[in-house]
Design a protein around this motif. Structure first.
Motif, PDB file in Angstrom:
ATOM      1  N   THR A  16      -3.149  20.476  20.284  1.00 30.33           N
ATOM      2  CA  THR A  16      -1.887  20.236  20.427  1.00 30.33           C
ATOM      3  C   THR A  16      -1.456  18.615  19.567  1.00 30.33           C
ATOM      4  OG1 THR A  16      -3.414  18.123  21.693  1.00 30.33           O
ATOM      5  CG2 THR A  16      -2.761  20.041  22.911  1.00 30.33           C
ATOM      6  N   LEU A  17      -1.741  19.449  18.966  1.00 33.69           N
ATOM      7  CA  LEU A  17      -0.549  18.279  17.582  1.00 33.69           C
ATOM      8  C   LEU A  17       0.740  18.304  17.776  1.00 33.69           C
ATOM      9  CD1 LEU A  17      -2.207  18.365  13.977  1.00 33.69           C
ATOM     10  CD2 LEU A  17      -1.558  16.748  15.750  1.00 33.69           C
ATOM     11  N   ASP A  18       1.495  19.884  17.867  1.00 37.36           N
ATOM     12  CA  ASP A  18       2.983  19.755  18.164  1.00 37.36           C
ATOM     13  C   ASP A  18       3.332  18.019  19.270  1.00 37.36           C
ATOM     14  OD1 ASP A  18       1.355  20.644  20.662  1.00 37.36           O
ATOM     15  OD2 ASP A  18       3.321  22.418  20.511  1.00 37.36           O
ATOM     16  N   GLN A  19       2.702  18.061  19.502  1.00 42.80           N
ATOM     17  CA  GLN A  19       2.880  16.732  20.625  1.00 42.80           C
ATOM     18  C   GLN A  19       2.201  16.033  20.152  1.00 42.80           C
ATOM     19  OE1 GLN A  19       0.592  17.484  24.266  1.00 42.80           O
ATOM     20  NE2 GLN A  19       0.808  19.833  24.275  1.00 42.80           N
ATOM     21  N   VAL A  20       2.122  15.646  19.009  1.00 42.23           N
ATOM     22  CA  VAL A  20       1.896  13.967  18.718  1.00 42.23           C
ATOM     23  C   VAL A  20       2.983  13.663  17.969  1.00 42.23           C
ATOM     24  CG1 VAL A  20       0.193  12.924  16.411  1.00 42.23           C
ATOM     25  CG2 VAL A  20      -0.991  14.737  17.832  1.00 42.23           C
ATOM     26  N   ASP A  21       3.510  12.073  17.948  1.00 38.70           N
ATOM     27  CA  ASP A  21       4.307  11.662  17.114  1.00 38.70           C
ATOM     28  C   ASP A  21       4.477  11.375  16.071  1.00 38.70           C
ATOM     29  OD1 ASP A  21       4.954  11.010  19.852  1.00 38.70           O
ATOM     30  OD2 ASP A  21       4.900   8.936  19.733  1.00 38.70           O
ATOM     31  N   GLN A  22       5.015  11.540  15.545  1.00 42.78           N
ATOM     32  CA  GLN A  22       4.774  11.316  13.566  1.00 42.78           C
ATOM     33  C   GLN A  22       4.508  10.112  13.814  1.00 42.78           C
ATOM     34  OE1 GLN A  22       9.517  10.419  11.627  1.00 42.78           O
ATOM     35  NE2 GLN A  22       8.301  11.432   9.962  1.00 42.78           N
ATOM     36  N   LEU A  23       4.022  10.175  12.096  1.00 50.33           N
ATOM     37  CA  LEU A  23       2.403   9.118  12.089  1.00 50.33           C
ATOM     38  C   LEU A  23       3.028   8.003  11.122  1.00 50.33           C
ATOM     39  CD1 LEU A  23       0.116  11.762   9.896  1.00 50.33           C
ATOM     40  CD2 LEU A  23       0.475  11.090  12.844  1.00 50.33           C
ATOM     41  N   LYS A  24       2.834   6.736  11.483  1.00 46.34           N
ATOM     42  CA  LYS A  24       3.450   5.902  11.310  1.00 46.34           C
ATOM     43  C   LYS A  24       2.379   5.084   9.982  1.00 46.34           C
ATOM     44  CE  LYS A  24       6.059   4.267  15.405  1.00 46.34           C
ATOM     45  NZ  LYS A  24       5.306   5.039  16.391  1.00 46.34           N
ATOM     46  N   TRP A  25       3.213   4.574   8.928  1.00 44.71           N
ATOM     47  CA  TRP A  25       2.614   3.752   7.900  1.00 44.71           C
ATOM     48  C   TRP A  25       2.693   2.601   7.401  1.00 44.71           C
ATOM     49  CZ3 TRP A  25      -1.023   7.419   5.578  1.00 44.71           C
ATOM     50  CH2 TRP A  25      -1.201   8.823   5.999  1.00 44.71           C
ATOM     51  N   SER A  26       1.881   2.111   6.924  1.00 46.35           N
ATOM     52  CA  SER A  26       2.243   0.320   6.438  1.00 46.35           C
ATOM     53  C   SER A  26       2.995   0.074   5.033  1.00 46.35           C
ATOM     54  CB  SER A  26       0.716   0.182   5.725  1.00 46.35           C
ATOM     55  OG  SER A  26       0.915  -0.907   5.083  1.00 46.35           O
ATOM     56  N   PRO A  27       4.223  -0.534   4.690  1.00 47.38           N
ATOM     57  CA  PRO A  27       5.010   0.063   3.529  1.00 47.38           C
ATOM     58  C   PRO A  27       3.887  -0.518   2.214  1.00 47.38           C
ATOM     59  CG  PRO A  27       5.578  -2.323   5.291  1.00 47.38           C
ATOM     60  CD  PRO A  27       4.125  -1.153   6.058  1.00 47.38           C
ATOM     61  N   ARG A  28       2.562  -0.597   2.579  1.00 48.32           N
ATOM     62  CA  ARG A  28       1.865  -1.195   1.401  1.00 48.32           C
ATOM     63  C   ARG A  28       1.409  -0.353   0.509  1.00 48.32           C
ATOM     64  NH1 ARG A  28      -1.924  -6.238   3.080  1.00 48.32           N
ATOM     65  NH2 ARG A  28      -1.904  -7.092   0.741  1.00 48.32           N
ATOM     66  N   THR A  29       1.193  -0.906  -0.601  1.00 50.39           N
ATOM     67  CA  THR A  29       0.199   0.466  -1.466  1.00 50.39           C
ATOM     68  C   THR A  29      -1.524   0.232  -1.510  1.00 50.39           C
ATOM     69  OG1 THR A  29       1.839   0.948  -2.675  1.00 50.39           O
ATOM     70  CG2 THR A  29       0.293   1.340  -3.613  1.00 50.39           C
ATOM     71  N   ALA A  30      -2.560   1.121  -1.064  1.00 50.07           N
ATOM     72  CA  ALA A  30      -3.538   1.491  -1.515  1.00 50.07           C
ATOM     73  C   ALA A  30      -3.751   1.554  -2.971  1.00 50.07           C
ATOM     74  CB  ALA A  30      -4.392   1.661  -0.549  1.00 50.07           C
ATOM     75  N   GLY A  38      -7.774  -1.789  -1.964  1.00 44.19           N
ATOM     76  CA  GLY A  38      -7.103  -2.698  -2.388  1.00 44.19           C
ATOM     77  C   GLY A  38      -5.753  -2.575  -1.913  1.00 44.19           C
ATOM     78  N   LEU A  39      -5.548  -3.251  -0.918  1.00 44.56           N
ATOM     79  CA  LEU A  39      -3.782  -2.698  -0.136  1.00 44.56           C
ATOM     80  C   LEU A  39      -2.839  -4.224  -1.203  1.00 44.56           C
ATOM     81  CD1 LEU A  39      -4.133  -2.206   3.525  1.00 44.56           C
ATOM     82  CD2 LEU A  39      -3.939  -0.941   1.620  1.00 44.56           C
ATOM     83  N   GLY A  40      -1.174  -4.007  -1.447  1.00 47.14           N
ATOM     84  CA  GLY A  40      -1.022  -4.778  -2.329  1.00 47.14           C
ATOM     85  C   GLY A  40       0.846  -4.857  -1.699  1.00 47.14           C
ATOM     86  N   ASP A  41       1.594  -5.149  -2.068  1.00 49.07           N
ATOM     87  CA  ASP A  41       3.176  -4.673  -2.437  1.00 49.07           C
ATOM     88  C   ASP A  41       3.564  -4.081  -3.114  1.00 49.07           C
ATOM     89  OD1 ASP A  41       2.942  -6.557   0.418  1.00 49.07           O
ATOM     90  OD2 ASP A  41       3.731  -8.561  -0.567  1.00 49.07           O
ATOM     91  N   SER A  42       2.809  -3.948  -4.229  1.00 49.19           N
ATOM     92  CA  SER A  42       2.674  -3.431  -4.698  1.00 49.19           C
ATOM     93  C   SER A  42       1.817  -2.785  -5.551  1.00 49.19           C
ATOM     94  CB  SER A  42       3.813  -4.411  -5.945  1.00 49.19           C
ATOM     95  OG  SER A  42       3.220  -4.349  -6.895  1.00 49.19           O
ATOM     96  N   LEU A  43       1.850  -1.500  -6.739  1.00 54.66           N
ATOM     97  CA  LEU A  43       0.506  -0.956  -6.515  1.00 54.66           C
ATOM     98  C   LEU A  43      -0.216  -2.052  -7.490  1.00 54.66           C
ATOM     99  CD1 LEU A  43       1.226   2.553  -9.099  1.00 54.66           C
ATOM    100  CD2 LEU A  43      -0.642   1.748  -7.238  1.00 54.66           C
ATOM    101  N   ALA A  63      -1.509  -4.079  -5.287  1.00 58.92           N
ATOM    102  CA  ALA A  63      -3.267  -3.593  -5.363  1.00 58.92           C
ATOM    103  C   ALA A  63      -4.636  -3.126  -6.211  1.00 58.92           C
ATOM    104  CB  ALA A  63      -2.813  -1.936  -4.072  1.00 58.92           C
ATOM    105  N   ARG A  64      -3.201  -3.269  -7.481  1.00 53.00           N
ATOM    106  CA  ARG A  64      -4.821  -3.182  -8.663  1.00 53.00           C
ATOM    107  C   ARG A  64      -5.586  -4.684  -8.644  1.00 53.00           C
ATOM    108  NH1 ARG A  64      -5.272  -0.094 -12.990  1.00 53.00           N
ATOM    109  NH2 ARG A  64      -5.282  -1.624 -14.129  1.00 53.00           N
ATOM    110  N   THR A  65      -4.927  -5.062  -8.006  1.00 50.06           N
ATOM    111  CA  THR A  65      -5.328  -6.758  -8.564  1.00 50.06           C
ATOM    112  C   THR A  65      -6.320  -6.953  -8.251  1.00 50.06           C
ATOM    113  OG1 THR A  65      -3.377  -7.436 -10.224  1.00 50.06           O
ATOM    114  CG2 THR A  65      -5.000  -8.947  -9.090  1.00 50.06           C
ATOM    115  N   THR A  66      -5.312  -6.622  -6.200  1.00 51.59           N
ATOM    116  CA  THR A  66      -6.790  -6.941  -5.292  1.00 51.59           C
ATOM    117  C   THR A  66      -8.103  -5.951  -4.880  1.00 51.59           C
ATOM    118  OG1 THR A  66      -4.982  -7.468  -3.930  1.00 51.59           O
ATOM    119  CG2 THR A  66      -6.701  -6.770  -2.941  1.00 51.59           C
TER     120      THR A  66
END
Ligand code: AMP
Ligand code: GLY
Length: 426
Positions: free
Chosen positions: A305-319, A377-382, A385-388
């Motif tokens: 039933t994948l045709d019934q799944v809404d579009q996936l949502k993503w965090s704007p952050r980088t991992a 690590g998650l961050g607002d930029s690569l 995220a690297r530093t974290t």
């Protein structure tokens, strides 16, 4: 959840964050997974044993992590028992288990890939190597956990790898060399519909600067800012959908996750390989950003039933995920060593620790495999995220532990570029 590694810990973590998932069990798991959910010490590659456990637990869905249970027919047994399973049948998992089979399917489906020849003798291998020229690419035609591939400028080394595979009773695939950066894209399928996740990049070599032997993967990041606009759509329309359609047409529909390993070469996009499962450690980075609850999506893939799944949502952050491996990995990793500082590392803001080869001994976490854990690590930029990730990793102690210091470094400096047709916006 079946499997012992970091990928499985990432999936368990995502399932626990899904408000619609009631209970998660894992088999066999590792020390980190066992701290999160009940684990069962069974042979996850044994179809009857797994089916029996799923029945006892009344599982609504069994998620298969690694390739070995797929190749052993665990999904087939669960399907026969009427238990929903995320992961392809043994026949469909041939897309990963046999590189020669994958090449046939790609040829039938018109998928762009490296030119290749199957060789069964030293003479055939030699002829293919001379036809394609250096750099030489020789692949063991079977499951080798990402370590059966030799890419070298040295003809003798290429020949020696082929001979070793023949002596072990196998065949090899000899390929043309693909230049350009690599991309891993996971595409979920229920056998008909396909739903792509976000692209990631993996770091396969053990040492900084892509030196040393290939490993299962030493780090990953997602998303990829440098890929051409429209790449994901192009992979879906030129690779994933045609392959899923071809597998259905052959009577062996593929349901689960198709891992598309690509090279963005100067002559356009080419498939390097397929896997029939999530990648490790890319999954650790990709799932860290997925906001859509994972359980419902995996269940839809299992139930058609994948045709019934809404579009996936993503965090704007980088991992960014950085792997800590044992001394001597990938040869003969030293195990049984204390891993310290895990609690402190997990407290770093924006970081979490996912276990891979760990076990508990006298209540303490010890290393139990080649890749021991990954810090995400998650961050607002690569760069953030690297530093974290690296700040967190610096708090973990493992005698002889190895990690790369350059995961996502070039991308964070905008040094990864694509040339050729793939660079054109879609
Ligand atoms: P595979 O097991 O097919 O994923 O190969 C492992 C790694 O070897 C890939 O991720 C690439 O880095 C490298 N590789 C495989 N095939 C090729 C190729 N045809 N050209 C260049 N590098 C390759
Ligand atoms: N990271 C490569 C793999 O999972 O095969």
């Amino acid at each position: 959840m079946l499997g012992p590694g970091g990928r499985e810990h990432a999936i368990v973590r995502a399932l626990l964050a899904d408000p619609f998932v009631g209970e998660v069990h894992a088999a066999p798991g590792n020390a980190g997974i066992a701290a999160d959910v009940p684990t069962h010490d069974i042979d996850a590659n044994d179809p009857a044993v797994v089916t029996d456990l799923a029945r006892r637990l009344g599982s609504d869905l069994v998620v298969i992590g690694p390739e070995a249970p797929l190749a052993a027919g665990v999904a087939d047994a669960l399907l026969d028992a009427g238990i929903p399973v995320f992961g392809p049948t043994k026949a469909a998992a041939q897309l990963e288990a046999s590189k020669a089979f994958a090449k046939q399917v790609m040829a039938s489906a018109g998928v762009p890939t490296a030119m290749a020849r199957v060789a069964a003798t030293d003479e055939e291998a030699n002829e293919a190597l001379c036809t394609f020229g250096a750099p030489y690419v020789v692949k063991d035609d079977g499951l080798a956990a990402g370590k059966g591939v030799v890419v070298t400028d040295d003809l003798d080394e290429a020949r020696a790898h082929a001979s070793a595979c023949f002596r072990a009773g196998g065949t090899v695939v000899v390929e043309e060399y693909l230049d350009g950066p690599e991309v891993s894209l996971f595409v979920l399928s229920d056998g008909r519909t396909v739903v792509p996740l976000a692209p990631a990049q993996d770091f396969k070599r053990i040492a900084d600067g892509d030196r040393g032997p290939n490993t299962g993967g030493m780090g990953a990041y997602s998303p990829l800012e440098w890929v051409p606009a429209g790449l994901v759509d192009e992979v879906v329309s030129r690779v994933a959908q045609p392959v899923i359609d071809e597998m259905a047409h052959r009577g062996t529909p593929f349901a689960g996750v198709l891992y598309v390993g690509l090279a963005l070469t100067s002559r356009g996009m080419r498939v390097i390989e397929f896997n029939a499962r999530f990648g490790d450690p890319e999954t650790q980075a990709v799932l860290a950003r997925l906001s859509t609850p994972l359980g419902g999506v995996l269940l839809a893939a299992a139930k058609g039933t994948l045709d019934q799944v809404d579009q996936l949502k993503w965090s704007p952050r980088t991992a960014v995920a950085v792997v800590l491996a044992s001394e001597n990995y990938p040869d003969a990793p030293a195990t049984g060593r204390r891993v310290r500082g895990l609690r402190k590392a997990a407290k770093v803001d924006g970081a979490h620790v996912l276990h891979a080869g760990t076990a508990l001994r006298d209540g303490k976490v010890v290393s139990a495999g080649g890749r021991v854990l990954a810090v995400v690590g998650l961050g607002d930029s690569l760069a953030d995220a690297r530093t974290t990730a690296y700040d967190s990793l610096s708090l973990i102690e493992l005698e002889g532990g190895q990690f790369r210091t350059d995961i996502a470094l070039r991308a964070s400096r905008s040094e990864v570029t694509v040339t050729g047709p793939a660079a054109a916006p879609a």
